[in-house]
Design an enzyme around this catalytic site. Structure first.
Site, PDB file in Angstrom:
ATOM      1  N   HIS A  69     -32.288   7.770  -0.177  1.00  0.00           N
ATOM      2  CA  HIS A  69     -32.549   8.891   0.733  1.00  0.00           C
ATOM      3  C   HIS A  69     -34.037   8.990   1.101  1.00  0.00           C
ATOM      4  CE1 HIS A  69     -28.503  10.755   0.160  1.00  0.00           C
ATOM      5  NE2 HIS A  69     -28.597  10.171  -1.021  1.00  0.00           N
ATOM      6  N   ASN A 142     -23.624  15.217   0.630  1.00  0.00           N
ATOM      7  CA  ASN A 142     -23.629  14.148   1.634  1.00  0.00           C
ATOM      8  C   ASN A 142     -22.724  14.527   2.790  1.00  0.00           C
ATOM      9  OD1 ASN A 142     -25.345  12.353   0.302  1.00  0.00           O
ATOM     10  ND2 ASN A 142     -23.667  11.297  -0.743  1.00  0.00           N
ATOM     11  N   HIS A 333     -32.205  19.066  -6.778  1.00  0.00           N
ATOM     12  CA  HIS A 333     -31.580  18.737  -8.062  1.00  0.00           C
ATOM     13  C   HIS A 333     -30.238  19.472  -8.173  1.00  0.00           C
ATOM     14  CE1 HIS A 333     -30.737  17.933 -12.096  1.00  0.00           C
ATOM     15  NE2 HIS A 333     -31.761  18.482 -12.710  1.00  0.00           N
ATOM     16  N   TYR A 356     -32.273  13.622 -11.433  1.00  0.00           N
ATOM     17  CA  TYR A 356     -33.113  14.190 -10.369  1.00  0.00           C
ATOM     18  C   TYR A 356     -34.476  14.682 -10.868  1.00  0.00           C
ATOM     19  CZ  TYR A 356     -29.323  13.540  -7.076  1.00  0.00           C
ATOM     20  OH  TYR A 356     -28.373  12.970  -6.281  1.00  0.00           O
TER      21      TYR A 356
HETATM   22 FE1  HDD Z   1     -28.322  11.368  -5.355  1.00  0.00          FE
HETATM   23  C1  HDD Z   1     -31.375  11.773  -3.940  1.00  0.00           C
HETATM   24  C2  HDD Z   1     -26.888  13.121  -2.788  1.00  0.00           C
HETATM   25  C3  HDD Z   1     -25.206  10.605  -6.591  1.00  0.00           C
HETATM   26  C4  HDD Z   1     -29.727  10.039  -8.071  1.00  0.00           C
HETATM   27  N1  HDD Z   1     -28.988  12.262  -3.681  1.00  0.00           N
HETATM   28  C5  HDD Z   1     -30.293  12.328  -3.271  1.00  0.00           C
HETATM   29  C6  HDD Z   1     -30.380  13.058  -2.055  1.00  0.00           C
HETATM   30  C7  HDD Z   1     -29.111  13.434  -1.721  1.00  0.00           C
HETATM   31  C8  HDD Z   1     -28.242  12.934  -2.755  1.00  0.00           C
HETATM   32  C9  HDD Z   1     -28.691  14.226  -0.511  1.00  0.00           C
HETATM   33  C10 HDD Z   1     -31.648  13.318  -1.275  1.00  0.00           C
HETATM   34  C11 HDD Z   1     -32.237  14.641  -1.575  1.00  0.00           C
HETATM   35  C12 HDD Z   1     -33.443  14.869  -0.697  1.00  0.00           C
HETATM   36  O1  HDD Z   1     -33.272  15.014   0.515  1.00  0.00           O
HETATM   37  O2  HDD Z   1     -34.556  14.882  -1.240  1.00  0.00           O
HETATM   38  N2  HDD Z   1     -26.429  11.715  -4.757  1.00  0.00           N
HETATM   39  C13 HDD Z   1     -26.057  12.541  -3.729  1.00  0.00           C
HETATM   40  C14 HDD Z   1     -24.621  12.736  -3.781  1.00  0.00           C
HETATM   41  C15 HDD Z   1     -24.151  12.009  -4.838  1.00  0.00           C
HETATM   42  C16 HDD Z   1     -25.285  11.391  -5.459  1.00  0.00           C
HETATM   43  C17 HDD Z   1     -23.836  13.610  -2.832  1.00  0.00           C
HETATM   44  C18 HDD Z   1     -22.756  11.867  -5.352  1.00  0.00           C
HETATM   45  C19 HDD Z   1     -21.863  12.766  -5.262  1.00  0.00           C
HETATM   46  N3  HDD Z   1     -27.592  10.460  -6.993  1.00  0.00           N
HETATM   47  C20 HDD Z   1     -26.276  10.269  -7.348  1.00  0.00           C
HETATM   48  C21 HDD Z   1     -26.193   9.711  -8.675  1.00  0.00           C
HETATM   49  C22 HDD Z   1     -27.477   9.565  -9.119  1.00  0.00           C
HETATM   50  C23 HDD Z   1     -28.336  10.029  -8.045  1.00  0.00           C
HETATM   51  C24 HDD Z   1     -24.903   9.378  -9.401  1.00  0.00           C
HETATM   52  C25 HDD Z   1     -27.981   9.046 -10.419  1.00  0.00           C
HETATM   53  C26 HDD Z   1     -27.388   9.210 -11.560  1.00  0.00           C
HETATM   54  N4  HDD Z   1     -30.201  10.899  -5.858  1.00  0.00           N
HETATM   55  C27 HDD Z   1     -30.554  10.391  -7.058  1.00  0.00           C
HETATM   56  C28 HDD Z   1     -32.058  10.271  -7.248  1.00  0.00           C
HETATM   57  C29 HDD Z   1     -32.582  10.872  -5.901  1.00  0.00           C
HETATM   58  C30 HDD Z   1     -31.312  11.189  -5.150  1.00  0.00           C
HETATM   59  C31 HDD Z   1     -32.549   8.937  -7.637  1.00  0.00           C
HETATM   60  C32 HDD Z   1     -33.597  10.058  -5.125  1.00  0.00           C
HETATM   61  C33 HDD Z   1     -34.664  11.027  -4.696  1.00  0.00           C
HETATM   62  C34 HDD Z   1     -34.356  12.257  -5.383  1.00  0.00           C
HETATM   63  O3  HDD Z   1     -33.249  12.099  -6.151  1.00  0.00           O
HETATM   64  O4  HDD Z   1     -34.988  13.286  -5.318  1.00  0.00           O
HETATM   65  O5  HDD Z   1     -32.452  11.014  -8.333  1.00  0.00           O
END
Ligand code: HDD
Length: 664
Positions: A69, A142, A333, A356
């Protein structure tokens, strides 16, 4: 101004006002053109603190982009509740209808880098931060309601597979490559999500025209401690609409900021961007009443079985002042909850609860990222967590520990009655095992249901998307595995179509899912459609009378559409309308087009624009003062969605409203 915008004022510096330039120490700067040198042609001096400060700041102006993202666009707005939901939850934002809860939403693509284009085939992030009076609640969702995996431990693998390949960093912002298809075909729990990704949901027309989903099953808990399982939905007022794949690829070349520009400009024009919040609710005692496990994030709850109750509306109405300070530094988060909202044991959600905060520590440089203005709650705030990198607060008092006598035990925890958060006291029992419940085993029924629910054109687009993506895989084994492990178990017709296109073997055995259910709510064709904010490009020959153009513009704008004239070069129409040109815009950037011909011949670019608009199934209107427009074109006035606007403007507008002439 909403409460969060007001709060941001505390840190706002207005650089549009007249002011002297200073260093970061407040010293007035007398010259910002030349570094301090020993002689006009001599070396720069170490002593030049202004040069060093300016350069050092510049050298440190980047922070790590998000691992996923990375490319996002944020906007401010407000949430209002239609009716109290106290039956289900004690959360203030869902019980107090007099509140206007400030929100910040960040939309994003997933796979591409921060500088990638806006319309790759990808999932879109739809993350909402509600600044409530009881603390921040983040709904980190999402634009698709399911996910690639059932357990968070697989998330790094999936992300490694979809990102550019590690040895050569190709391709950018695309799932159409070997490692992605290798991973999904080895992990068939992804089948349902892959169907969504191959569908038109992955190429939205606008960020204003896509649904949002919290994905996981969460919990609502009311004041009596009763719990309901809940799934969150955002429903766009304008309906859910797509571009076509060929168009998406062209748009990415013509304007890679297509989505962010659309959102930015519509908000600046005062067009409210509205999403209604919906909830699907299942009482705790009905946990096992579905033919799947409601903790499984690869499953939806069909809306026909569990209706979506519309509970409120979010209006996005203000752009950011500073992209970096707000959109880049916002930290979401799924674990940011408020009393009345709680988690389920969905193993994907449970893993997210760790990831997060951890990612913000590296991205935002330490544990005080909650003090960054965009992340700061608007409610009272107190604890014993002082110190750490980038500590912005000056906290008074001798003690920074609990419990204490010296400071009268302040700050002190709140009882539930005083608003203290209490975790739902769900009973859990079990042995420590690495395993997955049998109830998560069915990978294909809902993938089939998704296909069953599509209209003919939506289905065709899915078949073509598979053909494109698998056709881009270099390794024939990867293509064959995807066919054998994902397509064949879902649908034979789809398998045969794709196999024929991508040069692999048709599996001997038909394993097609026999799940017959469909869910009409899954088809984008069943969402609302309107003329509001539709973009119409009007191509002209230079000799069309001004009066005719302005009258048409007025009629179209009265219907809520936005009009752009396109000519051979920049021309002025009347007093204040400027045209765009065939160099600066293209029919792919519009929802529909019109050609106005005077006595002069059509510009060759107009011909090309019209052909492409026809191919992309856009409504085409025409009006001519002289001669046959269609001589130069491969289609005629008899084709569907091609209308003489002098005779039947109403019909043309009907076609524009229906988004595309799908059955052309
Ligand atoms: Fe995630 C970012 C949505 C599964 C780990 N995720 C992130 C963002 C969105 C989602 C919208 C961007 C937020 C922003 O605009 O700053 N993610 C989802 C959805 C998931 C999902 C709807 C499943 C239902 N994500 C998921 C899993 C993990 C992560 C299973 C790890 C265990 N996601 C992250 C992250 C991010 C992230 C690496 C990258 C940047 C951030 O968090 O702030 O932690």
């Amino acid at each position: 101004m909403n409460k969060k915008k007001e709060d941001l004022q505390k840190n706002t510096i207005d650089n549009t006002k007249k002011a002297h330039m200073t260093t970061n120490q407040g010293l007035k700067v007398s010259n910002d053109e030349f570094s301090l040198k020993a002689g006009e042609r001599g070396p720069t001096l170490m002593e030049d603190f202004h040069f060093r400060e300016k350069m050092t700041h510049f050298d440190h102006e980047r922070i790590p982009e998000r691992v996923v993202h990375a490319r996002g666009f944020g906007v401010h707005g407000e949430f209002e509740l239609y009716e109290s939901l106290e039956k289900y939850t004690k959360a203030g934002l869902f019980t107090d209808t007099s509140r206007r809860t400030p929100v910040f939403v960040r939309f994003s693509t997933v796979a591409g880098n921060r500088g990638s284009m806006d319309i790759p085939r990808d999932v879109r992030g739809f993350a909402t931060k509600f600044y409530t009076e009881e603390g921040n609640f983040d709904l980190v969702g999402n634009n698709m309601p399911v996910f690639f995996m059932q357990d968070a431990i697989k998330f790094p693998d999936m992300v490694h597979a979809v990102k550019p390949e590690p040895h050569n960093e190709m391709p950018q912002a695309a799932s159409a490559h070997d490692t992605f298809w290798d991973w999904v075909s080895q992990n068939t729990e992804s089948a349902h999500m892959v169907m969504w990704l191959m569908s038109d949901r992955a190429i939205p027309r606008s960020l204003r025209m896509m649904e949002g989903f919290g994905v996981h099953t969460f919990r609502l808990v009311n004041a009596e401690g009763k719990s309901h399982f809940v799934k969150f939905h955002w429903k766009p007022k304008l309906g859910t609409h797509q571009v076509v794949w060929d168009e998406a690829q062209l748009i990415n070349g013509k304007n890679m900021d297509f989505h962010r520009q659309d959102l930015w400009e519509n908000i600046n024009k005062g067009n409210a961007v509205e999403f209604e919040l919906g909830m699907q609710l299942i009482p705790e005692e009905d946990e096992f009443n579905m033919d799947f496990d409601i903790l499984d994030p690869t499953k939806i709850w069909p809306e026909e079985d569990v209706p979506v109750q519309i509970v409120g509306k979010m209006t996005l109405n203000q752009n950011v002042d500073d992209y970096f300070a707000e959109t880049e530094q916002v930290a979401f988060h799924p674990g940011h909850v408020v009393p009345g909202i709680d988690f389920s044991n969905d193993p994907l959600l449970q893993g997210r609860l760790f990831s997060y905060t951890d990612t913000q520590l590296i991205r935002l440089g330490g544990p005080n990222f909650h003090q960054i203005p965009i992340n700061r709650p608007i409610c009272p705030f107190a604890n014993n967590q002082r110190e750490g990198y980038n500590q912005m607060n000056v906290t008074k008092g001798q003690t920074s520990y609990h419990k204490n006598y010296l400071n009268n035990n302040q700050p002190e925890p709140a009882s539930p009655e005083e608003g203290g958060y209490e975790h739902y006291d769900e009973k859990v029992e079990g042995r420590k095992i690495r395993a997955r419940s049998e109830s998560f085993k069915d990978h294909f029924s809902q993938a089939k249901m998704f296909l069953n629910s599509m209209t003919a054109h939506e289905k065709q687009h899915i078949f073509d998307a598979f053909s494109f993506e698998l056709g881009k895989c270099k390794d024939l084994g990867v293509r064959q595995n995807a066919v054998n492990n994902l397509l064949n178990p879902i649908d034979r017709e789809m398998t045969e179509y794709v196999v024929d296109k991508i040069g692999v073997e048709l599996p001997d055995t038909i394993e097609e899912s026999n799940y017959e259910k469909s869910s009409p709510a899954l088809s984008m064709a069943n969402t609302p459609s309107s003329l509001e904010t539709r973009e119409i490009g009007i191509m002209i020959t230079p000799d069309v009378p001004t009066e005719k153009m302005l009258t048409l513009q007025q009629k179209l704008e009265d219907k809520g559409t936005a009009v752009t004239f396109i000519s051979d070069k920049i021309r002025k129409i009347g007093d204040d309308v400027m045209t765009e040109t065939f160099d600066t815009v293209h029919s792919v950037l519009f929802d529909a087009v019109i050609i106005l011909k005077g006595h002069e011949n059509l510009h060759p670019e107009a011909v090309e624009n019209l052909e492409i608009a026809f191919k992309h199934k856009k409504a085409i209107g025409f009006s001519t003062d002289d001669g046959d427009i269609f001589k130069a074109l491969s289609f005629t006035a008899d084709d569907k969605g091609v209308t003489n606007i002098d005779e039947n403007l109403k019909q043309y507008l009907e076609d524009v409203k229906s988004h595309r002439v799908w059955d052309r």
